[in-house]
Design a protein around this motif. Sequence first.
Motif, PDB file in Angstrom:
ATOM      1  N   ALA A 174       1.384   9.074  -6.206  1.00 53.41           N
ATOM      2  CA  ALA A 174       1.721  10.482  -5.953  1.00 53.41           C
ATOM      3  C   ALA A 174       2.828  10.955  -6.889  1.00 53.41           C
ATOM      4  O   ALA A 174       2.775  12.063  -7.431  1.00 53.41           O
ATOM      5  N   LEU A 175       3.807  10.121  -7.099  1.00 55.02           N
ATOM      6  CA  LEU A 175       4.907  10.472  -8.012  1.00 55.02           C
ATOM      7  C   LEU A 175       4.400  10.612  -9.437  1.00 55.02           C
ATOM      8  O   LEU A 175       4.769  11.559 -10.151  1.00 55.02           O
ATOM      9  N   ARG A 209       0.855   4.047  -2.982  1.00 51.43           N
ATOM     10  CA  ARG A 209       0.530   5.454  -2.738  1.00 51.43           C
ATOM     11  C   ARG A 209       1.643   6.370  -3.219  1.00 51.43           C
ATOM     12  O   ARG A 209       1.388   7.391  -3.857  1.00 51.43           O
ATOM     13  N   TRP A 210       2.867   6.013  -2.887  1.00 52.39           N
ATOM     14  CA  TRP A 210       3.997   6.827  -3.328  1.00 52.39           C
ATOM     15  C   TRP A 210       4.120   6.816  -4.844  1.00 52.39           C
ATOM     16  O   TRP A 210       4.426   7.832  -5.462  1.00 52.39           O
ATOM     17  N   GLY A 211       3.884   5.669  -5.442  1.00 57.98           N
ATOM     18  CA  GLY A 211       3.937   5.586  -6.899  1.00 57.98           C
ATOM     19  C   GLY A 211       2.875   6.448  -7.556  1.00 57.98           C
ATOM     20  O   GLY A 211       3.149   7.147  -8.538  1.00 57.98           O
ATOM     21  N   ARG A 230       0.804  -1.217   0.000  1.00 58.90           N
ATOM     22  CA  ARG A 230       0.000   0.000   0.000  1.00 58.90           C
ATOM     23  C   ARG A 230       0.841   1.273   0.000  1.00 58.90           C
ATOM     24  O   ARG A 230       0.577   2.161  -0.793  1.00 58.90           O
ATOM     25  N   PRO A 231       1.828   1.410   0.885  1.00 60.00           N
ATOM     26  CA  PRO A 231       2.634   2.636   0.842  1.00 60.00           C
ATOM     27  C   PRO A 231       3.373   2.799  -0.479  1.00 60.00           C
ATOM     28  O   PRO A 231       3.491   3.911  -0.990  1.00 60.00           O
ATOM     29  N   ILE A 232       3.830   1.692  -1.051  1.00 61.93           N
ATOM     30  CA  ILE A 232       4.539   1.777  -2.329  1.00 61.93           C
ATOM     31  C   ILE A 232       3.581   2.248  -3.412  1.00 61.93           C
ATOM     32  O   ILE A 232       3.927   3.101  -4.239  1.00 61.93           O
TER      33      ILE A 232
END
Length: 86
Positions: free
Chosen positions: A11-12, A7-9, A3-5
Amino acid sequence: MARPIARWGAALAFGALWWWAVLRLALVPAAGAPEAAVAAGGWGLSLLPVHCVPKTRAGGAMDPRQWGRAWRAGRGERTDRVQGVG
């Protein structure tokens, strides 16, 4: 961990898309409505209050009556009692 990966992906990816639109608007004379829509939409999303909490739970929140007392004090009225009480 996924999940964090993700989300960061996301957002990026959205950030890169927004920068592409802004730079294209600034540097390419033929840029048009799609770039403007992406740039304006991304800027508008930054104005959303996504980290808000109810007033009662906010750190340092003031009682709404304090604003009225401060307003009346600035106008020279009595502030030692709440309107309608006492």
